[in-house]
Design a protein around this motif. Structure first.
Motif, PDB file in Angstrom:
ATOM      1  N   VAL A  48     124.563  81.434 -41.807  1.00 28.51           N
ATOM      2  CA  VAL A  48     125.861  81.350 -41.117  1.00 28.51           C
ATOM      3  C   VAL A  48     126.975  81.184 -42.136  1.00 28.51           C
ATOM      4  N   ARG A  49     126.726  80.380 -43.143  1.00 28.49           N
ATOM      5  CA  ARG A  49     127.757  80.098 -44.143  1.00 28.49           C
ATOM      6  C   ARG A  49     128.042  81.307 -45.032  1.00 28.49           C
ATOM      7  N   GLU A  50     127.033  82.154 -45.287  1.00 29.03           N
ATOM      8  CA  GLU A  50     127.165  83.226 -46.259  1.00 29.03           C
ATOM      9  C   GLU A  50     127.538  84.589 -45.680  1.00 29.03           C
ATOM     10  N   ARG A  51     127.282  84.834 -44.399  1.00 25.49           N
ATOM     11  CA  ARG A  51     127.494  86.173 -43.840  1.00 25.49           C
ATOM     12  C   ARG A  51     128.906  86.367 -43.312  1.00 25.49           C
ATOM     13  N   CYS A  52     129.384  87.571 -43.460  1.00 25.92           N
ATOM     14  CA  CYS A  52     130.706  87.961 -42.961  1.00 25.92           C
ATOM     15  C   CYS A  52     130.636  88.114 -41.442  1.00 25.92           C
ATOM     16  N   PHE A  53     131.538  87.483 -40.742  1.00 31.22           N
ATOM     17  CA  PHE A  53     131.548  87.515 -39.280  1.00 31.22           C
ATOM     18  C   PHE A  53     131.714  88.940 -38.754  1.00 31.22           C
ATOM     19  N   TYR A  54     132.583  89.715 -39.373  1.00 31.73           N
ATOM     20  CA  TYR A  54     132.851  91.085 -38.918  1.00 31.73           C
ATOM     21  C   TYR A  54     131.638  91.987 -39.113  1.00 31.73           C
ATOM     22  N   CYS A  55     130.946  91.846 -40.236  1.00 31.36           N
ATOM     23  CA  CYS A  55     129.769  92.667 -40.499  1.00 31.36           C
ATOM     24  C   CYS A  55     128.603  92.294 -39.582  1.00 31.36           C
ATOM     25  N   PRO A  82     134.061  75.801 -43.345  1.00 32.17           N
ATOM     26  CA  PRO A  82     133.060  74.728 -43.368  1.00 32.17           C
ATOM     27  C   PRO A  82     133.018  73.951 -42.051  1.00 32.17           C
ATOM     28  N   ARG A  83     134.156  73.780 -41.418  1.00 25.88           N
ATOM     29  CA  ARG A  83     134.196  73.053 -40.148  1.00 25.88           C
ATOM     30  C   ARG A  83     133.471  73.831 -39.043  1.00 25.88           C
ATOM     31  N   LEU A  84     133.632  75.142 -39.024  1.00 25.16           N
ATOM     32  CA  LEU A  84     132.935  75.952 -38.024  1.00 25.16           C
ATOM     33  C   LEU A  84     131.429  75.896 -38.243  1.00 25.16           C
ATOM     34  N   VAL A  85     130.993  75.964 -39.495  1.00 24.87           N
ATOM     35  CA  VAL A  85     129.562  75.854 -39.799  1.00 24.87           C
ATOM     36  C   VAL A  85     129.039  74.503 -39.334  1.00 24.87           C
ATOM     37  N   GLN A  86     129.798  73.449 -39.579  1.00 28.86           N
ATOM     38  CA  GLN A  86     129.412  72.109 -39.144  1.00 28.86           C
ATOM     39  C   GLN A  86     129.339  72.042 -37.619  1.00 28.86           C
ATOM     40  N   TYR A  87     130.275  72.636 -36.927  1.00 24.07           N
ATOM     41  CA  TYR A  87     130.307  72.636 -35.462  1.00 24.07           C
ATOM     42  C   TYR A  87     129.091  73.374 -34.890  1.00 24.07           C
ATOM     43  N   ILE A  88     128.770  74.531 -35.466  1.00 23.50           N
ATOM     44  CA  ILE A  88     127.621  75.308 -34.997  1.00 23.50           C
ATOM     45  C   ILE A  88     126.342  74.506 -35.191  1.00 23.50           C
ATOM     46  N   TYR A  89     126.205  73.866 -36.342  1.00 22.42           N
ATOM     47  CA  TYR A  89     125.026  73.044 -36.610  1.00 22.42           C
ATOM     48  C   TYR A  89     124.954  71.866 -35.641  1.00 22.42           C
TER      49      TYR A  89
END
Length: 101
Positions: A48-55, A82-89
């Motif tokens: 989640v942290r490394e991939r491009c959302f659009y791709c 980083p906050r979105l990654v934390q929220y998803i987790y």
């Protein structure tokens, strides 16, 4: 289904639903919680942290060619905050805890 307390605002439901729909289900596949290991969760979080959302979601396909940010083999490299990654987790963790209970 996401488990949310009744006294939460409707926007909380929408946020959880979007996290599950856009990130958790595509990232973890349809693995059952019993089959999910710590290694799966770590790989998911890094992904989640490394991939491009659009791709990942193919959003540029819907845009006119001149407006695409990821096209012709190029990637805009837009990563989630980083906050979105934390929220998803957090949504994943809460869902797994509810499943365990």
């Amino acid at each position: 289904m996401v488990s949310v307390r009744e006294e939460r605002r409707p926007t909380t439901y929408v946020g959880y639903k979007n996290a599950v729909r856009l990130y958790i289900v595509p990232g973890l596949g349809r693995r059952r919680p019993r089959r999910l290991t710590a290694a799966h969760v770590r790989a998911f979080r890094v992904g989640v942290r490394e991939r491009c959302f659009y791709c990942v979601h193919g959003l540029d396909v819907r845009c006119p060619e001149k407006d695409r940010c990821c096209s012709f083999g190029r990637c805009c490299r837009r990563r989630p905050s980083p906050r979105l990654v934390q929220y998803i987790y957090q949504v994943l963790r809460n869902g797994l805890a509810a499943a365990q209970r």
